[in-house]
Design an enzyme around this catalytic site. Structure first.
Site, mmCIF file in Angstrom:
data_model
loop_
_atom_site.group_PDB
_atom_site.id
_atom_site.type_symbol
_atom_site.label_atom_id
_atom_site.label_comp_id
_atom_site.label_asym_id
_atom_site.label_seq_id
_atom_site.Cartn_x
_atom_site.Cartn_y
_atom_site.Cartn_z
ATOM 1 N N CYS A 1 20.733 41.478 10.096
ATOM 2 C CA CYS A 1 20.589 42.296 11.300
ATOM 3 C C CYS A 1 19.425 41.808 12.144
ATOM 4 C CB CYS A 1 20.401 43.767 10.926
ATOM 5 S SG CYS A 1 20.189 44.865 12.341
ATOM 6 N N CYS B 1 17.366 44.644 13.710
ATOM 7 C CA CYS B 1 16.501 45.329 12.747
ATOM 8 C C CYS B 1 15.265 44.500 12.404
ATOM 9 C CB CYS B 1 17.260 45.610 11.453
ATOM 10 S SG CYS B 1 18.845 46.437 11.660
ATOM 11 N N ASP B 2 15.449 43.195 12.197
ATOM 12 C CA ASP B 2 14.402 42.391 11.573
ATOM 13 C C ASP B 2 13.828 41.276 12.434
ATOM 14 O OD1 ASP B 2 14.761 43.913 9.267
ATOM 15 O OD2 ASP B 2 16.319 42.579 8.507
#
Length: 320
Positions: free
Chosen positions: A134, A137-138
């Site tokens: 992701c 997300c990261d």
């Protein structure tokens, strides 16, 4: 055979939010934990984009807090996962762990979607330590660092383009000489000066420095020679698989297997069955959007059990 008013399948952000709302409505939901209790966030280290946590929060801690909140209001949890469901008539029947059968008047499916992985040595061991599925997300954690994106479809192009906001450089790694992505997405990636390309190679193993990712070993498909592509982050972007196999065609799904819902509601093609989270959302796949859909599902279930119709027109603008 135990009969319940509401069963919720899955304990990611969608399922746990649905459990909180359903429990607060005195529906006494029974929640089946699933294959990955807590969902994909339990594989994430720090979550910085979930509202309300100024300094971020660890993924497993966030999910445990949500679970305890649901339990506080009376939600009951069952260890295991749904292996079969009979949606032919109410009460619906759900089989857990291939042996225990439960009846329920309403069902919320939030079984999520699992990211497809490469299945190579080192990959699973380094999830959360450089391996991610992701970018949204990261990506922030790799500011100023070299990153690899594995994949050749639209998702890979989109993730690579997004990651150029943070990385020193992004290299797209693909097993073929040609991409599967649409021309628009290919052109966007190829026109980005921070994106490089390594084509026609097969990933062999994820390399580590002992604590985190250090590179990806690949094999040249023409020469058979192997080499290591240095990187501190490897993003796997080869697609997701919705966890709907246990339904065996009882609900209307799209061509990939995601559950179709009705308009703005969480209602599915079977009256009394509702869906939320990544199992019905192939586009956003964020914790906060999943949580929002879990809220909708619980509210729709409450209306359904009260005898109200839940369909496209069930949600209208409030009177001013």
């Amino acid at each position: 055979m135990e009969r319940n008013r509401v069963m919720i399948l899955g304990t990611g952000p969608a399922g746990l939010t649905a459990a909180i709302y359903a429990a607060r409505a005195n529906l006494e939901p029974v929640v089946v934990e699933g294959n990955e209790p807590g969902g994909q966030l339990t594989l994430t280290t720090e979550v910085e984009n979930f509202p309300g946590f100024r300094d971020g929060i660890m993924g497993p801690e966030l999910m445990e807090n949500m679970r305890q909140q649901a339990e506080r209001f009376g939600a009951k949890f069952i260890h295991g996962w749904a292996t079969a469901a009979d949606l032919g008539q109410r009460p619906f029947r759900v089989t857990v762990n291939d042996e225990d059968v439960y009846e329920t008047d309403a069902l919320i499916i939030s079984t999520g979607a699992s990211a497809k992985m490469l299945g190579i040595p080192g990959e699973s061991d380094l999830v959360g330590r450089g391996v991610s599925t992701c970018a949204t997300c990261d990506g922030f954690f790799f500011r100023g660092k070299p990153i690899l994106v594995v994949g050749g479809g639209d998702s890979a192009m989109e993730e690579a383009t997004f990651l150029t906001k943070f990385a020193s450089e992004v290299t797209i790694v693909h097993r073929r000489s040609e991409l599967r992505a649409s021309k628009v997405m290919q052109d966007r990636a190829r026109n980005n000066p921070k994106i490089k390309w390594v084509m026609n190679v097969t990933p062999v193993s994820v390399q580590s420095d002992g604590s985190k990712v250090s590179g990806l070993e690949v094999k040249d498909n023409e020469t058979g020679e192997t080499r290591v592509l240095p990187a501190e982050g490897i993003f796997i972007a080869i697609g997701h698989r919705p966890n709907t196999d246990f339904l065996k065609g009882q609900l209307e799904l799209d061509s990939v297997g995601y559950i179709k819902t009705r308009g703005v509601s969480s209602a599915t093609s079977v009256e009394g069955v509702f869906a939320c989270g990544d199992v019905m959302d192939p586009h956003y796949r964020q914790a906060i959007t999943a949580a929002g859909s879990g809220c909708k599902a619980a509210m729709d279930v409450e209306k359904f059990l009260e005898g109200a119709s839940v369909h496209d027109e069930s949600v209208s603008a409030p009177a001013l």
